[in-house]
Design an enzyme around this catalytic site. Structure first.
Site: not given
Ligand code: UDP
Length: 324
Positions: A117, A149
């Protein structure tokens, strides 16, 4: 019967994925450190074909046994939520990079197919909308923690593709866009559960910035269906796919729609980004996926519209008072 390992299996998406796999008659081992995932997400799944292992994905010893015993791996464990990321970049970077390194190395060693993911964050602040898989990533400077991120998940993607190219590891990368539904917590900043909870409590609905920024929201079961399909398609191996869809809506419109669907009298207030996150915070103006590649390979089409999504999330809050 397949034995499926889900890292992050006690998280919001992981728990819905586990449910779907169990419903198909297969077995699930969920591994989760319960940092953002929680026992309450999976307590209803306990049974013969479901097991929760509380461990971190960078615990290579534990992971080796789990990967070896699995027929298929979904790697969902990651530091998620913009608020969390801005608040704790060390944890974000270490969790996202180290955990994926361990999972991919072991999947490669034991030749286990793996779905990794990733996130729409990797497009960064690109203004070329809708986002397609081959577009450039447009990230800000390293002095702004938000980009950690995207950068950490981009490394995960590079590593997955590299294993596929070097060793033929059957790996698929799913870039998840804003995925929503029951059991998603608003604690790490996610907008929809936050708005629904605020609306039901009669609290002000907090729109960050001027509310002109837009997103498109996907119901968790639709995203799960896409993940299940991707694991089955050989044509998907070594490839990156956007997983999302649904109509584009501005955050201000979303606030109004949530207020209307919940028949709430909450006022809608705007909160400057600096206050909501951190000084200098940059938001994406529009984030909309091009899902033609996913559609071509899997036949995917999102099935739950935004009004229905809001109603289901609201129903979940009504049935679980105190859920945050
Ligand atoms: N947002 C908001 N109020 C909130 C939480 C989020 O207006 O209480 C905004 C946020 O600034 C962003 C959008 O809603 O523009 C989506 O935020 P989320 O964190 O859910 O997802 P992402 O930023 O990753 O798309």
């Amino acid at each position: 019967m397949q034995r499926v390992l889900i890292t992050g299996g006690a998280g919001f998406i992981g728990s819905h994925l586990a449910e779907a796999i169990l419903a198909a008659g297969d077995a699930v081992v969920a591994v989760d450190d319960l940092s953002t995932g929680s026992y309450r997400n999976v307590s209803h799944l306990s049974g013969e074909r479901f097991e929760l292992v509380v461990a971190s994905v960078d615990d290579a010893l534990t992971m080796e046994g789990l990967v070896r015993a699995a027929d298929l791996v979904y790697h969902l464990a990651a530091a998620v939520g913009v608020k969390l990321i801005v608040a704790d970049p060390v944890r974000t970077i270490e969790t996202n990079i180290r955990g994926t390194e361990v999972v991919l190395r072991l999947a490669n060693k034991w030749r286990r197919p793996v779905v990794v993911a990733s996130t729409s964050e990797v497009y960064g602040k690109s203004e070329r909308v809708p986002y397609a898989e081959e577009h450039d990533m447009v990230l800000g400077p390293t002095s702004h923690s938000r980009w950690a991120y995207a950068a950490s998940k981009a490394i995960d993607e590079f590593l997955a593709v590299a294993y596929y190219r070097r060793d033929g590891l059957p790996v698929v990368i799913a870039r998840l866009f804003n995925t929503v539904g029951p059991r998603q917590t608003g604690r790490y900043g996610m907008v929809l559960p936050t708005f629904v909870r605020q609306a039901l409590a009669g609290e002000p609905i907090t729109v960050y910035g001027d509310g002109h920024q837009s997103r498109s929201f996907t119901y968790v079961s639709d995203a799960v269906a896409a993940l299940l399909e991707l694991a089955r398609r050989e044509a998907a191996f070594g490839e990156v796919f956007n997983v999302g869809g649904g109509r584009e809506i501005t955050i201000m419109e979303l606030a109004r729609l949530v207020r209307e669907r919940t028949a709430s009298a909450s006022e809608i207030v705007t909160v400057p980004y600096d206050e909501a996150y951190a000084p200098g915070f940059e938001d994406m103006v529009r984030r909309v996926p091009d899902i033609s590649k996913l559609q071509r390979v899997t036949g995917y089409a999102p099935s739950v519209g935004l009004e229905e999504i809001i109603d289901r999330v609201a129903e979940h809050y009504r049935q679980h008072p105190g859920f945050v």
